[in-house]
Design an enzyme around this catalytic site. Structure first.
Site, PDB file in Angstrom:
ATOM      1  CE  LYS A 166      45.985  69.685  59.529  1.00 24.53           C
ATOM      2  NZ  LYS A 166      45.596  68.410  60.135  1.00 24.53           N
ATOM      3  CB  SER A 235      42.844  69.465  63.131  1.00 22.65           C
ATOM      4  OG  SER A 235      43.561  68.295  62.812  1.00 22.65           O
ATOM      5  CB  ALA A 236      48.230  70.645  65.282  1.00 21.70           C
ATOM      6  N   GLY A 353      40.518  64.739  67.580  1.00 20.99           N
ATOM      7  CA  GLY A 353      41.036  64.670  68.937  1.00 20.99           C
ATOM      8  C   GLY A 353      41.791  65.922  69.343  1.00 20.99           C
ATOM      9  CB  ALA A 355      38.744  69.202  72.817  1.00 23.47           C
ATOM     10  CD  GLN A 358      39.965  72.598  69.914  1.00 24.45           C
ATOM     11  OE1 GLN A 358      39.554  71.953  68.950  1.00 24.45           O
ATOM     12  NE2 GLN A 358      41.194  72.427  70.404  1.00 24.45           N
ATOM     13  N   PRO A 360      34.445  72.897  77.273  1.00 23.33           N
ATOM     14  CG  PRO A 360      32.758  71.861  78.499  1.00 23.33           C
ATOM     15  CD  PRO A 360      33.014  72.551  77.193  1.00 23.33           C
TER      16      PRO A 360
END
Length: 375
Positions: A166, A235-236, A353, A355, A358, A360
């Site tokens: 996070k 995840s932000a 959501g 990526a 993260q 290819p």
């Protein structure tokens, strides 16, 4: 010597503030609240800058657990690693996954063999707004990953199968604070900063695990998409200014009745990779249309999703990047969530959501946790 054991429980939620399922299991004696080390959740917010369901969920969980661990709510977050991912589009179902860990030295069955699920947590320091999305965040994340691996007693990077992070984002206030000190942030866009933060954090994982050789600098973030981690999930959120790092892997020091494995999706419709991840923990699908059939029991699947940045998937155009009504991350979560849900037989899966770095471009890691034998 096996010194710890990890337990994993997936709990459905009726809303971001719903803690009834967790409290019920605590009251039944099925979860010792003092042994909880991490909680990963999916909430029904939009997953964007203004998704306050994430902060609401953490606040509700902290308040509920505080009396059980003799800490004020604001201190609970310092003891338990919370990662809430917003967005349950399509068939995705809101839920939380609770991880507990306890010492089992001298209480381990001699029948246990092989590497079992282990978990380790670490936090970076708080970042200045101008450090988000840049090499400082990469370096600090790499250090935290190494610390979390040590806590999990995972020595070989190949035994790390999922690293959940996070990370923070920028707001107008944070951008202005940097400017007041004479510094410039990586972007002035709050929404755009989410991608920078996710990307830098993922590159930190890749560096820590030796997936990337050589130095990684500012100019690599969101530019060199050939540089990525095969196990990072970032995840932000608006609710923090540091990175929370959770490393999941297998270790000979663990006596847990669980195992984790992973694969890498090359695009949003890569069903082969999902099946490979399930098979890596002994779960097999008979015909590709039903739930896994095995003596083992699926606990949860964790995956990343993003709209292919080149605008096409296997030669056919998609419109996810051109839809001004619905964010591309929401499209991607719904698409990948539907694919994984169909293969696993449940919508209560963790699909996040965005990526960047993260997996290819257009793809992402997918990990599965299985119980070695049914309850």
């Amino acid at each position: 010597m096996r010194t710890t054991s990890v337990n994993v429980v997936r709990i459905a939620t009726k809303g971001p503030g719903d803690v009834s399922g967790l409290l019920g299991l605590i009251e039944q004696g099925k979860i010792d609240p003092k042994s909880i080390v991490a909680i990963l959740g999916k909430t029904e917010g939009n997953g964007g800058v203004n998704d306050f369901t994430r902060e609401y969920a953490v606040s509700a969980l902290s308040a509920a657990l505080a009396p059980f661990i003799d800490l004020p709510p604001h201190r609970v977050e310092q003891r338990i690693a919370f990662v809430m991912s917003g967005g349950t589009e399509g068939v995705l179902s809101p839920h939380i996954t609770v991880f507990t860990r306890e010492s089992v030295a001298n209480r381990v069955s001699p029948d246990i063999s092989g590497k079992r699920l282990s978990i380790g947590m670490a936090h970076t320091r708080d970042f200045l707004p101008e450090e988000i999305g840049r090499s400082v965040q990469i370096r600090e994340t790499a250090r935290a990953v190494a610390a979390a691996m040590a806590e999990a007693a995972i020595v070989d990077p190949q035994d790390v199968h999922f690293v959940q992070i996070k990370c923070p984002l920028l707001t107008s206030d944070r951008v202005e604070a940097a400017a007041a000190r004479g510094n410039k942030t990586v972007t002035n866009s709050a929404y755009g900063s989410m991608a920078y933060s996710r990307g830098a954090s993922a590159l930190g994982v890749a560096f820590a695990l030796g997936e990337i050789e050589g130095e990684i600098d500012d100019e690599h973030v969101l530019r060199r998409f050939d540089l990525f981690s095969s196990v990072a999930s970032t995840s932000a959120g608006i609710e923090l200014m540091h990175n929370v790092v959770i490393v999941l892997g297998n270790s000979t020091s663990s006596a847990a009745p669980f195992e984790i494995g992973h694969a890498v999706m090359r695009d949003a419709i890569d069903s082969t990779a999902v099946i490979k991840a399930l098979k890596s923990v002994g779960l097999h699908i008979e015909d590709g249309s039903g739930p896994p059939m095995a003596s083992r029991q699926l606990v949860n699947i964790f995956a990343k999703a993003e709209a292919s940045p080149n605008g096409s998937i296997r030669g056919f155009r998609h419109i996810m990047l051109e839809d001004t009504d619905i964010s591309s991350t929401r499209h991607a979560r719904a698409a990948v969530g539907g694919l994984i849900s169909g293969l696993s037989g449940t919508g209560a899966v963790y699909v996040s959501g965005g990526a960047e770095h993260q997996g290819p471009p257009g793809g992402g890691p997918v990990a599965a946790i299985a119980r070695l034998s049914p309850k």
